[in-house]
Design an enzyme around this catalytic site. Structure first.
Site, PDB file in Angstrom:
ATOM      1  N   CYS A  44       0.826  -1.218   0.000  1.00  0.00           N
ATOM      2  CA  CYS A  44       0.000   0.000   0.000  1.00  0.00           C
ATOM      3  C   CYS A  44       0.858   1.264   0.000  1.00  0.00           C
ATOM      4  CB  CYS A  44      -0.929  -0.029   1.199  1.00  0.00           C
ATOM      5  SG  CYS A  44      -1.998   1.395   1.307  1.00  0.00           S
ATOM      6  N   LYS A  53      -2.171   7.248  -5.851  1.00  0.00           N
ATOM      7  CA  LYS A  53      -2.964   8.452  -5.571  1.00  0.00           C
ATOM      8  C   LYS A  53      -2.155   9.712  -5.881  1.00  0.00           C
ATOM      9  CE  LYS A  53      -5.285   5.754  -5.188  1.00  0.00           C
ATOM     10  NZ  LYS A  53      -5.308   4.290  -5.105  1.00  0.00           N
ATOM     11  N   ASP A 311      -4.449  -9.237   2.725  1.00  0.00           N
ATOM     12  CA  ASP A 311      -4.607  -9.839   1.400  1.00  0.00           C
ATOM     13  C   ASP A 311      -4.372 -11.343   1.402  1.00  0.00           C
ATOM     14  OD1 ASP A 311      -4.951  -7.242   0.572  1.00  0.00           O
ATOM     15  OD2 ASP A 311      -3.277  -7.220  -0.860  1.00  0.00           O
ATOM     16  N   ALA A 319      -6.579  -2.168   1.577  1.00  0.00           N
ATOM     17  CA  ALA A 319      -5.764  -1.771   2.722  1.00  0.00           C
ATOM     18  C   ALA A 319      -6.603  -1.608   3.990  1.00  0.00           C
ATOM     19  CB  ALA A 319      -5.037  -0.468   2.408  1.00  0.00           C
ATOM     20  N   HIS A 443     -24.670  23.382   3.029  1.00  0.00           N
ATOM     21  CA  HIS A 443     -24.914  23.783   1.640  1.00  0.00           C
ATOM     22  C   HIS A 443     -23.943  24.891   1.253  1.00  0.00           C
ATOM     23  CE1 HIS A 443     -27.010  24.748  -2.046  1.00  0.00           C
ATOM     24  NE2 HIS A 443     -26.909  26.035  -1.702  1.00  0.00           N
TER      25      HIS A 443
HETATM   26  C1  LIG Z   1      -1.308  -0.324  -7.538  1.00  0.00           C
HETATM   27  C2  LIG Z   1      -2.125  -0.639  -6.315  1.00  0.00           C
HETATM   28  C3  LIG Z   1      -2.978   0.328  -5.800  1.00  0.00           C
HETATM   29  C4  LIG Z   1      -3.716   0.053  -4.663  1.00  0.00           C
HETATM   30  N1  LIG Z   1      -4.548   1.029  -4.192  1.00  0.00           N
HETATM   31  C5  LIG Z   1      -5.288   0.786  -3.094  1.00  0.00           C
HETATM   32  C6  LIG Z   1      -6.123   1.781  -2.541  1.00  0.00           C
HETATM   33  O1  LIG Z   1      -6.173   2.909  -3.040  1.00  0.00           O
HETATM   34  N2  LIG Z   1      -6.854   1.474  -1.438  1.00  0.00           N
HETATM   35  C7  LIG Z   1      -6.820   0.233  -0.868  1.00  0.00           C
HETATM   36  O2  LIG Z   1      -7.533   0.006   0.109  1.00  0.00           O
HETATM   37  N3  LIG Z   1      -6.010  -0.728  -1.347  1.00  0.00           N
HETATM   38  C8  LIG Z   1      -5.252  -0.483  -2.440  1.00  0.00           C
HETATM   39  N4  LIG Z   1      -4.415  -1.460  -2.909  1.00  0.00           N
HETATM   40  C9  LIG Z   1      -4.371  -2.749  -2.191  1.00  0.00           C
HETATM   41  C10 LIG Z   1      -3.499  -2.635  -0.938  1.00  0.00           C
HETATM   42  O3  LIG Z   1      -2.212  -2.221  -1.322  1.00  0.00           O
HETATM   43  C11 LIG Z   1      -3.445  -3.981  -0.227  1.00  0.00           C
HETATM   44  O4  LIG Z   1      -4.750  -4.430   0.044  1.00  0.00           O
HETATM   45  C12 LIG Z   1      -2.691  -3.880   1.092  1.00  0.00           C
HETATM   46  O5  LIG Z   1      -1.359  -3.439   0.889  1.00  0.00           O
HETATM   47  C13 LIG Z   1      -2.675  -5.234   1.806  1.00  0.00           C
HETATM   48  O6  LIG Z   1      -2.001  -5.132   2.999  1.00  0.00           O
HETATM   49  P1  LIG Z   1      -1.309  -6.400   3.678  1.00  0.00           P
HETATM   50  O7  LIG Z   1      -0.791  -5.901   4.978  1.00  0.00           O
HETATM   51  O8  LIG Z   1      -2.253  -7.534   3.674  1.00  0.00           O
HETATM   52  O9  LIG Z   1      -0.140  -6.824   2.700  1.00  0.00           O
HETATM   53  P2  LIG Z   1       1.037  -6.071   1.919  1.00  0.00           P
HETATM   54  O10 LIG Z   1       0.814  -4.613   1.834  1.00  0.00           O
HETATM   55  O11 LIG Z   1       1.201  -6.834   0.653  1.00  0.00           O
HETATM   56  O12 LIG Z   1       2.297  -6.285   2.858  1.00  0.00           O
HETATM   57  C14 LIG Z   1       2.858  -7.534   3.098  1.00  0.00           C
HETATM   58  C15 LIG Z   1       4.300  -7.353   3.503  1.00  0.00           C
HETATM   59  O13 LIG Z   1       4.815  -8.601   3.925  1.00  0.00           O
HETATM   60  C16 LIG Z   1       6.142  -8.742   3.466  1.00  0.00           C
HETATM   61  N5  LIG Z   1       6.431 -10.173   3.393  1.00  0.00           N
HETATM   62  C17 LIG Z   1       5.817 -11.105   2.629  1.00  0.00           C
HETATM   63  N6  LIG Z   1       6.288 -12.322   2.896  1.00  0.00           N
HETATM   64  C18 LIG Z   1       7.225 -12.180   3.873  1.00  0.00           C
HETATM   65  C19 LIG Z   1       8.056 -13.070   4.571  1.00  0.00           C
HETATM   66  N7  LIG Z   1       8.001 -14.387   4.380  1.00  0.00           N
HETATM   67  N8  LIG Z   1       8.919 -12.557   5.484  1.00  0.00           N
HETATM   68  C20 LIG Z   1       8.975 -11.220   5.732  1.00  0.00           C
HETATM   69  N9  LIG Z   1       8.189 -10.338   5.093  1.00  0.00           N
HETATM   70  C21 LIG Z   1       7.325 -10.809   4.184  1.00  0.00           C
HETATM   71  C22 LIG Z   1       6.142  -8.045   2.121  1.00  0.00           C
HETATM   72  O14 LIG Z   1       7.440  -7.629   1.768  1.00  0.00           O
HETATM   73  C23 LIG Z   1       5.198  -6.872   2.374  1.00  0.00           C
HETATM   74  O15 LIG Z   1       5.880  -5.719   2.773  1.00  0.00           O
HETATM   75  C24 LIG Z   1      -3.632  -1.207  -4.032  1.00  0.00           C
HETATM   76  C25 LIG Z   1      -2.764  -2.180  -4.544  1.00  0.00           C
HETATM   77  C26 LIG Z   1      -2.000  -1.900  -5.658  1.00  0.00           C
HETATM   78  C27 LIG Z   1      -1.076  -2.946  -6.171  1.00  0.00           C
END
Ligand SMILES: Cc1cc2nc3c(=O)[nH]c(=O)nc-3n(C[C@H](O)[C@H](O)[C@H](O)COP(=O)(O)OP(=O)(O)OC[C@H]3O[C@@H](n4cnc5c(N)ncnc54)[C@H](O)[C@@H]3O)c2cc1C
Length: 467
Positions: A44, A53, A311, A319, A443
Site C-alpha cells: 500500500c 494516488k 490480502d 488496505a 450547503h
Molecule cells: C497499484 C495498487 C494500488 C492500490 N490502491 C489501493 C487503494 O487505493 N486502497 C486500498 O484500500 N487498497 C489499495 N491497494 C491494495 C493494498 O495495497 C493492499 O490491500 C494492502 O497493501 C494489503 O495489505 P497487507 O498488509 O495484507 O499486505 P502487503 O501490503 O502486501 O504487505 C505484506 C508485507 O509482507 C512482506 N512479506 C511477505 N512475505 C514475507 C516473509 N516471508 N517474510 C517477511 N516479510 C514478508 C512483504 O514484503 C510486504 O511488505 C492497491 C494495490 C495496488 C497494487
C-alpha cells in the site's frame, strides 16, 4: 509450567495489516516484533495506494488546468518534468514509510529485517536469526497475478509496480489489460498525462463488484475523457518490436483476433496471495490451492495461536480491510472480545470522477431476497458540483422497501471516497433513508447529494423532478 518465548507476538509482514497489528498489540502491553523482508509499509505505502494516488492527483491537475480555460483562466504552455514528478511521488512514500518506522520505535515494536520462514508453530527464522513467539500473525500480503504470453519487463510490459514509474517521454499508446480498480486508475493517470489509452476486460463488465448503474455512469465518464474500453476482450500474447509492443487481442465472443501496437502495456489482471518462502506447512498452517490462508472472524488460522490478516487471508484485497483485521488479531491475542463483523467494506476507484460504493448493489440486494427501492440524485443538479466543474456522476441509494433500511450507497463523482464515510457509518448504525434525509447537510456541498438521493428514495428530492 508455561513456556517462555522471545516475544508475545511476532508479526510477519509490515504492510497495512501487519503494522496495524504490531502497533495495536504493543499499545495493549504486549512484547511485539515485526519481521519484514522488504520495506515497512508493504504494498500500500510503497507500490500501491499511496504512489497511485500521488500520480492520479498530478494527472488531475493537468486536466484541471486545461478546464480552467472554461472560466477564463489560461496558463502558459504545459511542460512536464517527469523526473521531478517521480521524485515528488517517491518523497511522499519515503515520508510515510519513515513514519511507520518511527511509530514502531515509539511503540517499542522490534523491527526484524529479513525473510521469515516457520521452523515450527512457535519458532520462525527471520534472516539470520531465530525467534520464538507465543502468538504469530501472518500478514504477508499479495503480488500481481501473471498472464501467460505477456512477460513483464517493467519497461514496455509492466505490472502495477512498473507502471508507477512514469517514463520520459510519456508513452503515446498505452494498453491496460484488466478493467478492475488498478487498471482504471492507471488508465486515468496515463490518459491525463497525454497517452492514448485503451482498457480491455475479459468479462462483460468492468469493475466487478460495483453496482451496474454506477459502472455504466463511470464508463460513460471515462469514455468522455478519451479512454477506449473494450469488454469481452483478452490479450493472448505480446511481442516486442522496434515500433512498439505488438499485442494479439481476441474478441472472446467471436474469437476474432487482431494485433494492435502499444508503447506500454500494463498487466493488471488481479493479485495473488503471497506465501512464498514462508514454510507455513512447518507450523501446520493450512494454505488453500489458491494460496490463501483462511481465517475465522477472530482472524485465527486452523492453528489457534497463529493468526492471519489482510490480502493473504481473503478478498477483497484492500488496505482498510487489512488494517481492521490487524487490529482484530492484536485485540483477540490481548484477550479483548474483538471480532471482524463489519456490515460493509467500502470500495473505491480513485479516478475522476471516482467510483465508490459501500454495502449491497441493487442486484446483490435483490439476490438476497430484499424488496428494494432506489433513489438517484445526479450531480448535474448539484450546485457544488457545478462550481467544481465536475457534474458527471450521481449518488444512488439502495433501500429495503418496507423498512426504509439503508442497504447500499453507490457514488460516481468527485470526492466520492470521502462521502463514503457517512454512508458507511449509516450502514453500521442501521440507519434508514429517512435518517439521512433528516440530517442537515451543509450547503453547498457534495454531501447534500447523499441527502437528496435519500429524499429521491421517497420521491421527495427538491432539486430534481421525482419520477
Ligand atoms: C497499484 C495498487 C494500488 C492500490 N490502491 C489501493 C487503494 O487505493 N486502497 C486500498 O484500500 N487498497 C489499495 N491497494 C491494495 C493494498 O495495497 C493492499 O490491500 C494492502 O497493501 C494489503 O495489505 P497487507 O498488509 O495484507 O499486505 P502487503 O501490503 O502486501 O504487505 C505484506 C508485507 O509482507 C512482506 N512479506 C511477505 N512475505 C514475507 C516473509 N516471508 N517474510 C517477511 N516479510 C514478508 C512483504 O514484503 C510486504 O511488505 C492497491 C494495490 C495496488 C497494487
Amino acid at each position: 509450567m508455561t513456556k517462555s518465548y522471545d516475544y508475545d507476538v511476532l508479526v510477519i509482514g509490515a504492510g497495512p495489516g501487519g503494522y496495524h497489528a504490531a502497533i495495536r498489540a504493543a499499545q495493549l502491553g504486549l512484547k511485539v516484533a515485526c519481521a519484514e523482508r522488504e520495506k515497512v509499509g508493504g504494498v500500500c505505502l510503497n507500490v500501491g495506494c499511496i504512489p497511485t494516488k500521488a500520480l492520479l492527483h498530478a494527472g488531475e491537475q493537468i486536466a484541471a488546468a486545461r478546464h480552467a480555460a472554461d472560466f477564463g483562466l489560461t496558463f502558459g504552455e504545459q511542460r512536464m518534468d517527469i523526473a521531478k514528478l517521480n521524485g515528488w511521488k517517491d518523497g511522499i512514500v519515503k515520508k510515510l514509510t519513515g513514519g511507520v518506522g518511527a511509530l514502531f520505535k515509539a511503540n517499542k515494536v522490534t523491527h526484524l529485517t529479513g525473510q521469515a520462514s516457520f521452523v515450527d508453530d512457535h519458532t520462525v527464522r527471520v534472516g539470520e536469526q531465530t525467534v520464538t513467539a507465543a502468538s504469530i500473525i501472518i500478514a504477508t500480503g499479495s503480488e500481481p497475478a501473471k498472464l501467460p504470453g505477456l512477460d513483464v519487463d517493467q519497461e514496455s510490459i509492466v505490472d502495477s509496480t512498473g507502471a508507477l514509474v512514469m517514463p520520459d517521454p510519456v508513452p503515446a499508446r498505452m494498453l491496460c489489460i484488466g478493467g478492475g480498480v488498478i487498471g482504471f486508475e492507471f488508465a486515468h493517470v496515463y490518459n491525463n498525462m497525454g497517452s492514448k489509452v485503451k482498457v480491455i476486460e475479459f468479462m462483460p463488465n468492468v469493475v466487478p463488484g460495483a453496482d451496474a448503474d454506477a459502472v455504466k455512469e463511470f464508463t460513460k465518464a471515462m469514455k468522455k475523457q478519451g479512454i477506449e474500453i473494450a469488454v469481452q476482450t483478452k490479450a493472448n500474447k505480446a511481442e516486442k518490436k522496434a515500433d512498439g509492443v505488438h499485442v494479439e487481442l481476441e474478441d472472446v465472443k467471436t474469437g476474432a483476433k487482431t494485433v494492435e501496437v502499444f508503447d506500454r502495456v500494463l498487466v493488471a489482471v488481479g493479485r495473488r496471495p503471497r506465501t512464498d518462502g514462508l514454510n507455513a506447512e512447518k507450523a501446520g498452517v493450512h494454505v488453500t490451492d489458491r494460496g490463501f490462508i483462511p481465517a475465522d472472524t477472530r482472524q485465527r488460522s486452523n492453528v489457534p495461536h497463529i493468526y492471519v490478516v489482510g490480502d493473504v487471508a481473503s478478498n477483497p484485497m484492500l488496505a482498510h480491510k487489512a488494517m481492521k483485521e490487524g487490529l482484530v488479531a492484536a485485540e483477540v491475542i490481548a484477550g479483548k472480545p474483538a471480532e471482524q463483523d463489519a456490515v460493509a467494506i467500502p470500495g473505491v476507484v480513485y479516478t475522476s470522477p471516482e467510483l465508490a460504493w459501500v454495502g449491497l448493489t441493487e442486484q446483490e440486494a435483490r439476490d438476497k431476497g430484499y424488496e428494494v427501492k432506489t433513489g438517484v440524485f445526479p450531480l448535474s443538479a448539484s450546485g457544488r458540483a457545478m462550481t467544481l466543474q465536475q457534474t458527471d456522476g450521481f449518488v444512488k441509494m439502495v433501500v429495503e422497501k418496507d423498512t426504509d433500511l439503508l442497504l447500499g450507497v453507490h457514488i460516481v463523482g468527485p470526492h466520492a471516497s470521502d462521502l463514503l464515510g457517512e454512508a458507511g457509518l449509516a450502514l453500521e448504525m442501521a440507519a434508514t433513508a429517512s435518517d439521512i434525509a433528516l440530517t442537515i447537510h451543509a450547503h453547498p456541498t457534495l454531501g447534500e447529494s447523499v441527502l437528496e438521493a435519500a429524499e429521491a428514495v421517497h420521491k421527495q428530492a427538491i432539486h430534481i423532478m421525482n419520477r
